[in-house]
Write a protein that holds these residues in place. Structure first.
Motif, PDB file in Angstrom:
ATOM      1  N   ARG A  68       0.853  -1.190   0.000  1.00 64.86           N
ATOM      2  CA  ARG A  68       0.000   0.000   0.000  1.00 64.86           C
ATOM      3  C   ARG A  68       0.886   1.237   0.000  1.00 64.86           C
ATOM      4  N   GLY A  69       0.536   2.207  -0.797  1.00 60.09           N
ATOM      5  CA  GLY A  69       1.350   3.405  -0.966  1.00 60.09           C
ATOM      6  C   GLY A  69       2.194   3.348  -2.235  1.00 60.09           C
ATOM      7  N   LYS A  70       2.261   2.174  -2.845  1.00 65.05           N
ATOM      8  CA  LYS A  70       2.967   2.000  -4.121  1.00 65.05           C
ATOM      9  C   LYS A  70       1.952   1.635  -5.202  1.00 65.05           C
ATOM     10  N   VAL A  71       2.302   1.952  -6.427  1.00 63.23           N
ATOM     11  CA  VAL A  71       1.544   1.450  -7.570  1.00 63.23           C
ATOM     12  C   VAL A  71       2.028   0.014  -7.775  1.00 63.23           C
ATOM     13  N   VAL A  72       1.094  -0.917  -7.943  1.00 67.46           N
ATOM     14  CA  VAL A  72       1.454  -2.321  -8.130  1.00 67.46           C
ATOM     15  C   VAL A  72       0.949  -2.775  -9.497  1.00 67.46           C
ATOM     16  N   VAL A  73       1.870  -3.258 -10.316  1.00 65.65           N
ATOM     17  CA  VAL A  73       1.531  -3.803 -11.626  1.00 65.65           C
ATOM     18  C   VAL A  73       1.512  -5.321 -11.472  1.00 65.65           C
ATOM     19  N   VAL A  74       0.341  -5.916 -11.674  1.00 64.07           N
ATOM     20  CA  VAL A  74       0.154  -7.350 -11.496  1.00 64.07           C
ATOM     21  C   VAL A  74      -0.019  -7.986 -12.869  1.00 64.07           C
ATOM     22  N   ASN A  75       0.867  -8.934 -13.199  1.00 60.57           N
ATOM     23  CA  ASN A  75       0.817  -9.587 -14.501  1.00 60.57           C
ATOM     24  C   ASN A  75       0.530 -11.074 -14.333  1.00 60.57           C
ATOM     25  N   PHE A  76      -0.545 -11.535 -14.959  1.00 59.07           N
ATOM     26  CA  PHE A  76      -0.901 -12.947 -14.958  1.00 59.07           C
ATOM     27  C   PHE A  76      -0.238 -13.612 -16.156  1.00 59.07           C
ATOM     28  N   TRP A  77       0.489 -14.702 -15.920  1.00 64.91           N
ATOM     29  CA  TRP A  77       1.270 -15.332 -16.982  1.00 64.91           C
ATOM     30  C   TRP A  77       1.387 -16.840 -16.767  1.00 64.91           C
ATOM     31  N   GLY A  78       1.826 -17.531 -17.822  1.00 63.32           N
ATOM     32  CA  GLY A  78       2.131 -18.956 -17.763  1.00 63.32           C
ATOM     33  C   GLY A  78       3.292 -19.254 -18.682  1.00 63.32           C
ATOM     34  N   SER A  79       4.106 -20.240 -18.324  1.00 65.72           N
ATOM     35  CA  SER A  79       5.269 -20.590 -19.156  1.00 65.72           C
ATOM     36  C   SER A  79       4.833 -21.156 -20.500  1.00 65.72           C
ATOM     37  N   TRP A  80       3.625 -21.669 -20.593  1.00 65.73           N
ATOM     38  CA  TRP A  80       3.067 -22.278 -21.787  1.00 65.73           C
ATOM     39  C   TRP A  80       2.505 -21.243 -22.759  1.00 65.73           C
ATOM     40  N   LEU A  91       7.833  -6.067 -19.774  1.00 66.00           N
ATOM     41  CA  LEU A  91       7.457  -5.926 -18.369  1.00 66.00           C
ATOM     42  C   LEU A  91       8.677  -5.589 -17.519  1.00 66.00           C
ATOM     43  N   GLU A  92       9.759  -6.337 -17.706  1.00 67.80           N
ATOM     44  CA  GLU A  92      10.971  -6.089 -16.915  1.00 67.80           C
ATOM     45  C   GLU A  92      11.525  -4.691 -17.185  1.00 67.80           C
ATOM     46  N   ASN A  93      11.542  -4.273 -18.438  1.00 66.12           N
ATOM     47  CA  ASN A  93      12.057  -2.939 -18.769  1.00 66.12           C
ATOM     48  C   ASN A  93      11.182  -1.835 -18.163  1.00 66.12           C
ATOM     49  N   THR A  94       9.872  -2.035 -18.162  1.00 64.68           N
ATOM     50  CA  THR A  94       8.972  -1.055 -17.547  1.00 64.68           C
ATOM     51  C   THR A  94       9.183  -1.027 -16.040  1.00 64.68           C
ATOM     52  N   TYR A  95       9.358  -2.188 -15.434  1.00 65.57           N
ATOM     53  CA  TYR A  95       9.644  -2.266 -13.996  1.00 65.57           C
ATOM     54  C   TYR A  95      10.914  -1.484 -13.661  1.00 65.57           C
ATOM     55  N   GLN A  96      11.978  -1.720 -14.396  1.00 60.45           N
ATOM     56  CA  GLN A  96      13.245  -1.030 -14.138  1.00 60.45           C
ATOM     57  C   GLN A  96      13.107   0.481 -14.329  1.00 60.45           C
ATOM     58  N   ALA A  97      12.308   0.893 -15.316  1.00 61.80           N
ATOM     59  CA  ALA A  97      12.151   2.316 -15.621  1.00 61.80           C
ATOM     60  C   ALA A  97      11.258   3.051 -14.616  1.00 61.80           C
ATOM     61  N   THR A  98      10.411   2.328 -13.874  1.00 66.96           N
ATOM     62  CA  THR A  98       9.434   3.000 -13.014  1.00 66.96           C
ATOM     63  C   THR A  98       9.603   2.709 -11.518  1.00 66.96           C
ATOM     64  N   ALA A 166      -4.313  -8.268 -22.832  1.00 69.54           N
ATOM     65  CA  ALA A 166      -3.491  -8.646 -23.975  1.00 69.54           C
ATOM     66  C   ALA A 166      -2.035  -8.541 -23.545  1.00 69.54           C
ATOM     67  N   ALA A 167      -1.150  -9.039 -24.371  1.00 68.76           N
ATOM     68  CA  ALA A 167       0.276  -8.868 -24.096  1.00 68.76           C
ATOM     69  C   ALA A 167       0.594  -7.378 -24.145  1.00 68.76           C
ATOM     70  N   VAL A 168       1.513  -6.947 -23.280  1.00 69.24           N
ATOM     71  CA  VAL A 168       1.867  -5.531 -23.216  1.00 69.24           C
ATOM     72  C   VAL A 168       3.202  -5.280 -23.893  1.00 69.24           C
ATOM     73  N   ARG A 169       3.371  -4.037 -24.295  1.00 68.01           N
ATOM     74  CA  ARG A 169       4.653  -3.545 -24.813  1.00 68.01           C
ATOM     75  C   ARG A 169       5.049  -2.380 -23.927  1.00 68.01           C
ATOM     76  N   GLN A 170       6.325  -2.180 -23.737  1.00 73.83           N
ATOM     77  CA  GLN A 170       6.791  -1.121 -22.848  1.00 73.83           C
ATOM     78  C   GLN A 170       6.248   0.236 -23.270  1.00 73.83           C
ATOM     79  N   GLU A 171       6.216   0.518 -24.558  1.00 76.80           N
ATOM     80  CA  GLU A 171       5.763   1.840 -25.005  1.00 76.80           C
ATOM     81  C   GLU A 171       4.283   2.076 -24.721  1.00 76.80           C
ATOM     82  N   LEU A 173       2.622   0.275 -21.933  1.00 76.57           N
ATOM     83  CA  LEU A 173       2.451   0.097 -20.490  1.00 76.57           C
ATOM     84  C   LEU A 173       3.095   1.207 -19.672  1.00 76.57           C
ATOM     85  N   GLN A 174       4.295   1.605 -20.009  1.00 83.08           N
ATOM     86  CA  GLN A 174       5.014   2.572 -19.175  1.00 83.08           C
ATOM     87  C   GLN A 174       4.272   3.893 -19.007  1.00 83.08           C
TER      88      GLN A 174
END
Length: 191
Positions: A68-80, A91-98, A166-171, A173-174
């Motif tokens: 709480r107090g942070k923005v939380v980006v929750v991504n549902f995923w599967g290896s398949w 996702l990782e690049n957006t995480y690092q940037a934000t 849908a799948a996200v792109r950094q441009e 999502l960020q």
């Protein structure tokens, strides 16, 4: 084949309707903007996210309430899931940037074995993931497992601000994450 396609379409339409009504404070779908698989709700129309807690892939436990107090980006995923593999770098690049702006990320792995999920994450993302093979958390969030990947952005008060089906792109999502991170907190009487 036609019946199956119709059933999947009806399920997706019903899930979208439930999701939209979950974004609004009074159940009016028109209060949230929806376009291209993205639903965005204004601060005054957001509802609290359901409980998001569980066992982490790497061990230990996680509860989104602790963020709480942070923005939380929750991504549902599967290896398949091929689109999940395609979006992992974004996702990782957006995480690092934000992350310095008070943003954190959480993955939720669905319908997977622990070994496959851990192998998928290794070297791809540095944020944690909850292991949820039964898709319980996705279903609690009104995200049917057949719409994976899906990304949900919670505001600093733990309310659902944006859902991307849908799948996200950094441009794409960020800017959404940065806009939500820049919002002023609601006055104490409006929380």
């Amino acid at each position: 084949m036609g019946v199956r396609r119709l059933a999947v379409g009806l399920l997706a339409a019903a899930a979208t309707a439930m999701l939209l009504s979950g974004c609004t404070g009074d159940g009016r779908e028109s209060d949230c903007d929806s376009a291209g698989g993205i639903v965005e709700c204004a601060p005054e129309q957001r509802s609290a996210a359901p409980k998001i807690a569980g066992e982490l892939l790497a061990g230990g436990s996680y509860d989104v309430v602790d963020q709480r107090g942070k923005v939380v980006v929750v991504n549902f995923w599967g290896s398949w899931c091929a689109p999940c593999r395609a979006e992992a770098d974004d996702l990782e690049n957006t995480y690092q940037a934000t992350k310095d702006a008070g943003v954190t990320f959480l993955g939720i792995n669905v319908q997977d074995s622990r070994d496959k999920a851990i192998a998928f994450e290794e070297g791809r993302v540095s944020y944690p993931s909850i292991f949820d093979p039964g898709s319980r958390l996705a279903l609690d969030m009104d995200i049917p497992p057949n719409t994976i990947p899906a990304t949900v952005v919670l505001d600093r008060e733990g309310r659902i601000a944006t859902v991307i089906r849908a799948a996200v792109r950094q441009e794409g999502l960020q800017p959404i994450v940065e806009r939500i991170a820049a919002e002023a907190p609601a006055p104490a009487g409006q929380r």
